[in-house]
Design a protein around this motif. Structure first.
Motif, PDB file in Angstrom:
ATOM      1  N   ARG A 143     -19.008 -17.533   6.484  1.00 46.08           N
ATOM      2  CA  ARG A 143     -18.388 -18.125   7.415  1.00 46.08           C
ATOM      3  C   ARG A 143     -18.239 -19.740   7.759  1.00 46.08           C
ATOM      4  N   LYS A 155     -13.023 -10.380  13.156  1.00 47.10           N
ATOM      5  CA  LYS A 155     -14.299 -10.878  14.655  1.00 47.10           C
ATOM      6  C   LYS A 155     -14.228 -12.241  14.205  1.00 47.10           C
ATOM      7  N   CYS A 156     -15.032 -12.678  13.181  1.00 47.75           N
ATOM      8  CA  CYS A 156     -15.392 -13.824  12.605  1.00 47.75           C
ATOM      9  C   CYS A 156     -14.028 -15.050  12.740  1.00 47.75           C
ATOM     10  N   SER A 200     -11.964 -15.075  15.188  1.00 45.28           N
ATOM     11  CA  SER A 200     -11.852 -15.099  16.831  1.00 45.28           C
ATOM     12  C   SER A 200     -13.039 -15.713  17.125  1.00 45.28           C
ATOM     13  N   GLU A 201     -13.215 -16.175  16.603  1.00 46.22           N
ATOM     14  CA  GLU A 201     -15.022 -16.522  16.611  1.00 46.22           C
ATOM     15  C   GLU A 201     -15.007 -18.452  16.703  1.00 46.22           C
ATOM     16  N   ALA A 249     -11.876 -19.418  19.131  1.00 43.94           N
ATOM     17  CA  ALA A 249     -12.853 -19.545  20.136  1.00 43.94           C
ATOM     18  C   ALA A 249     -14.024 -21.280  20.321  1.00 43.94           C
ATOM     19  N   ASP A 250     -14.412 -20.831  19.457  1.00 42.83           N
ATOM     20  CA  ASP A 250     -15.775 -22.669  19.130  1.00 42.83           C
ATOM     21  C   ASP A 250     -14.629 -23.613  19.239  1.00 42.83           C
ATOM     22  N   HIS A 265     -17.043  -8.109  27.956  1.00 45.96           N
ATOM     23  CA  HIS A 265     -18.086  -9.423  27.584  1.00 45.96           C
ATOM     24  C   HIS A 265     -19.113  -9.589  29.143  1.00 45.96           C
ATOM     25  N   ASP A 303     -16.655  -5.752  19.102  1.00 46.30           N
ATOM     26  CA  ASP A 303     -17.011  -7.194  19.897  1.00 46.30           C
ATOM     27  C   ASP A 303     -18.260  -7.227  19.220  1.00 46.30           C
ATOM     28  N   THR A 343     -21.674  -7.700  18.278  1.00 46.13           N
ATOM     29  CA  THR A 343     -22.623  -7.594  16.805  1.00 46.13           C
ATOM     30  C   THR A 343     -24.156  -7.495  16.952  1.00 46.13           C
ATOM     31  N   GLY A 392     -24.905 -11.249  13.861  1.00 42.91           N
ATOM     32  CA  GLY A 392     -23.628 -11.725  14.180  1.00 42.91           C
ATOM     33  C   GLY A 392     -22.609 -10.824  13.783  1.00 42.91           C
TER      34      GLY A 392
END
Lengths: 311, 311
Positions: A167, A263-264, A266-267, A270-271, A311, B211, B213, B248
């Motif tokens: 990550r 997913k990683c 995207s996160e 987004a952050d 979400h 989505d 986790t 996660g």
């Protein structure tokens, strides 16, 4: 004219008695076909089959695979009297002066059902010892060019990466100062984001993997590359020595790993977008670079993400 | 009032010294919590956590999981003096008179990273001996009610299913005459197709797995059920004795298997719709049932598929 590639981050390197790839000045990448190793023959068979199969959409072939130009017999650098056939491929880093490159091996398992017990046990151990089994992918190597030089963690270090390290590396990869804690992620929006960015490309590739049942890409990698020249970042599949026929089944192993990488990424995006506050110009730093990097969210990608997530 | 479920197709059955589930007449399904087996405690912990976690969307909980009513102490059928706590769950087949049921264990691997070597070796063998490793899922059991009775292949037979057998069973499952060769697939459109059908439900579940986790569902199953009563077919996740915390990371193992099942079901539906010729009424047989089954393609689902696939 032939030389060893300067920006290789994973795989065998040419020299000191080891066979490795060569590049020329015209955008070719030559990968040796070792006659004592069936992997080369297997990879050649894949390229030949893949580039002649009408069921592979043209857009997938041209967007996500190196172009393929058959084979060529070339002398080996350390033994110029020895000639060896090479795969003629596209040098994916051609035209980049200071490329940032990452090699990500996709799939929770790198063994294929028909593998020998020995190969299977070796792969399984590597998959469990690395992040592959946990995360569905592992980083095989990376380098980042920044203002004060090049950051390239040693292979032995990369081999021991934990999920947290992976990550972190995905963040360092798009940071102006990879050594900063936490990484600045200043290039997240320009590399991972946008309609031509890595995330959009990953999503397009995923669509194909949800449908295609022609090939299973065991132990293949995604090469992610960009430089500061403003060209669209590149996402290419490489290393096809263990591709198997799909026999009508989707490549759920590759697809699962791909979704995990998506997913990683995207996160991180987004952050970075939250931190940069695209709707709040006051939060932005004033350098043109950072503004460009953090720039407006691409509605196309955001819609894609929303559709994919509850979400 | 308590009785053994008549339509169980997989898992432990109550009686002859074995603990198994019970049902009542009000739609409850009681699953024994064997104190000598940590799996029961693990499953209870999952239900408790899952039903209280605000990050799980309400629609996912209510659409795809059995409702959960805590625990209840009940006598064991063969030893009525012995009392044992049971999970109080929803009887997913309540209200069906002649349910067609299939239990599909999702995921290429059923072992989880922290498993003991013994458990890991046992799972790995089963995954390689069954279709799990190849196909990303395996059928654990099924039954089909048809005009002349019930077709329920023996467990030992199902355990040996090849990929071809699995594809065949997915067709037999929605056939009026499961024994016909090839299966007629007469109920494909009414069970797999449509906006409330199994494919649409699988795609909704997939969106969540791309989505979420929170949880990794090792060795869990999808229960697919319908009857001729015209109710929407049901798709529920069951068997949570080996659910792990997601930490996660997406559940790429479950997601990959789910995508493989989606592909198989899509193909059956596409074949059935081509065969039935929704735009050509002359091809349709005249029974109301078959017309209803083959009925018009649902635009919503077709769009979903097209978006997911490059043809």
């Amino acid at each position: 004219m032939l030389q060893r590639p300067e920006h290789q981050v994973a795989g065998h390197e040419a020299g000191s008695g080891t066979l490795g790839p060569l590049i020329d000045g015209s955008g070719h990448f030559f990968k040796p076909l070792n006659p004592s190793d069936e992997r080369g023959a297997h990879e050649l068979a894949f390229y030949t089959s893949f580039f002649s199969d009408p069921r592979v959409p043209h857009s997938i072939r041209s967007s996500f695979f190196p172009s393929f130009g058959g084979t060529r017999v070339l002398p080996i650098p350390d033994a110029p009297d020895l000639l060896l056939p090479h795969l003629v491929l596209e040098n994916l880093l051609h035209g980049y002066s200071n490329p940032c490159v990452m090699d990500v091996k996709i799939g929770a398992r790198t063994w294929y059902p028909s593998a020998s017990e020995k190969y299977y046990a070796k792969c399984l151990k590597k998959d469990r010892d690395s992040t592959s089994a946990l995360l569905g992918f592992r980083i095989s190597g990376l380098q980042v060019h920044h203002e004060s030089g090049r950051w390239k963690p040693h292979r032995d270090k990369v081999r021991k990466y934990t999920v947290t390290d992976v990550r972190q590396s995905l963040r360092q990869f798009i940071s102006k100062n990879p050594d900063e804690t936490p990484p600045d992620c200043a290039l997240a929006s320009s590399v991972y984001g946008g309609s031509n960015g890595i995330l959009a490309q990953l999503l397009e590739l995923k669509s194909w993997f949800e449908d295609q049942t022609l090939f299973h890409f065991y132990s293949a990698s995604l090469l992610i590359a960009y430089d500061k020249g403003g060209k669209a970042p590149r996402l290419k599949l490489i290393d096809f020595a263990h591709v198997m026929e799909g026999e009508g089944i989707i490549d759920h192993n590759f697809l699962g790993g791909l979704c995990s990488l998506i997913k990683c990424v995207s996160e991180i995006l987004a952050d970075a977008e939250t931190a940069a506050g695209p709707t709040d110009p006051q939060v932005l730093e004033t350098t043109a670079d950072l503004e460009a990097a953090a720039g407006p969210a691409e509605p196309k990608v955001v819609v894609g993400l929303t559709e994919n997530g509850i979400h």
